[in-house]
Motif scaffolding. Sequence first.
Motif, short mmCIF file in Angstrom:
data_model
loop_
_atom_site.label_atom_id
_atom_site.label_comp_id
_atom_site.label_asym_id
_atom_site.label_seq_id
_atom_site.Cartn_x
_atom_site.Cartn_y
_atom_site.Cartn_z
N THR A 15 -5.07 -0.65 -7.29
CA THR A 15 -6.40 -0.13 -6.96
C THR A 15 -6.23 1.21 -6.26
OG1 THR A 15 -7.37 -2.33 -6.74
CG2 THR A 15 -8.46 -0.54 -5.56
N ARG A 16 -7.00 2.21 -6.73
CA ARG A 16 -6.90 3.55 -6.12
C ARG A 16 -8.20 3.94 -5.45
NH1 ARG A 16 -6.30 9.49 -9.04
NH2 ARG A 16 -5.93 10.69 -7.12
N TYR A 17 -8.08 4.27 -4.18
CA TYR A 17 -9.18 4.90 -3.45
C TYR A 17 -8.89 6.40 -3.43
CZ TYR A 17 -10.94 0.41 -1.76
OH TYR A 17 -11.49 -0.85 -1.68
N SER A 74 -4.91 9.76 -1.14
CA SER A 74 -5.32 8.67 -2.01
C SER A 74 -4.55 7.41 -1.61
CB SER A 74 -5.04 8.98 -3.48
OG SER A 74 -6.03 9.81 -4.03
N ARG A 75 -5.28 6.27 -1.53
CA ARG A 75 -4.66 4.99 -1.23
C ARG A 75 -4.45 4.21 -2.52
NH1 ARG A 75 -8.30 1.61 1.82
NH2 ARG A 75 -6.52 0.23 2.15
N PHE A 76 -3.24 3.76 -2.74
CA PHE A 76 -2.91 2.94 -3.90
C PHE A 76 -2.52 1.55 -3.39
CE2 PHE A 76 -2.25 7.29 -5.16
CZ PHE A 76 -2.66 7.35 -6.48
N ALA A 106 -0.93 5.49 -15.78
CA ALA A 106 -1.06 4.35 -14.86
C ALA A 106 -0.56 3.04 -15.46
CB ALA A 106 -2.51 4.22 -14.39
N GLU A 136 0.82 -1.21 0.00
CA GLU A 136 0.00 0.00 0.00
C GLU A 136 0.86 1.26 0.00
OE1 GLU A 136 -3.39 2.26 2.76
OE2 GLU A 136 -3.10 0.09 2.92
N GLU A 149 -8.12 6.65 -15.47
CA GLU A 149 -7.12 7.68 -15.17
C GLU A 149 -6.67 8.33 -16.48
OE1 GLU A 149 -6.69 8.72 -12.32
OE2 GLU A 149 -6.01 7.24 -10.84
N LEU A 162 0.49 11.12 -10.63
CA LEU A 162 -0.13 9.82 -10.88
C LEU A 162 0.89 8.81 -11.39
CD1 LEU A 162 -3.52 10.89 -12.50
CD2 LEU A 162 -3.20 9.80 -10.26
N TYR A 168 1.57 5.38 -9.31
CA TYR A 168 1.29 4.05 -9.87
C TYR A 168 2.58 3.25 -10.07
CZ TYR A 168 -3.69 4.74 -10.49
OH TYR A 168 -5.03 4.91 -10.24
#
Length: 208
Positions: free
Chosen positions: A97-99, A20-22, A76, A14, A71, A110, A114
């Motif tokens: 996965t992006r929140y 933003s959480r990736f 990404a 993570e 995106e 970005l 990513y």
Amino acid sequence: MTEYYIPTAESEAELVEKRSRFLGQVFPVESEAAARACIEAVRKRHYDARHHCWCYRLREGGAERYSDDGEPQGTAGQPMLNVFQREEVTNVCCVVTRYFGGILLGAGGLVRAYTQAAKLALDAAGISVVRRWVEAAVPCPYALFERVKQEVEGCGGALGETEYAAEVTVHALLPEGRVEEFRRRITELTSGTVEAALLGETFRAVPR
């Protein structure tokens, strides 16, 4: 001699960037169908996330695919794929996965996020080399145990089981092109008192 690199195991890592959480996820796969199944499984598991960007590379047929999943184009999927191209890792599927955290990161942000999420997931998975190995066993005095292990690693080999008895026997997997070099070094190290016994060949993945 054919050799290639694959992820050692499934993994998840993570990264948080401006709220933003990736979530980077790596899967070993051997077909496009398997890769697609992994992508769909992630979509279902994280159904409430904004984006599921993905890429995969396959050795058989040389397939390489990626998706930015909403995106901005080029921010990404392609940067993620570049991570695995640089490391020469194949038979791999990666989903990030992006929140969304409410703050725009911009194209450069970005790409960095990513890329980093994919690299963190790959680091967590580990990399294995798939190649032909020669299995060897080296019986030696305990005083030479550490030196023999160093010689295995020095020849690009992988240590296996160790047997402890009146003397210690080191089992190892050696790259087929380094076997004679290894046997020569063991002979020199032990002044000819120890000889590496060759037990056969195997083609398998070994963590590097």
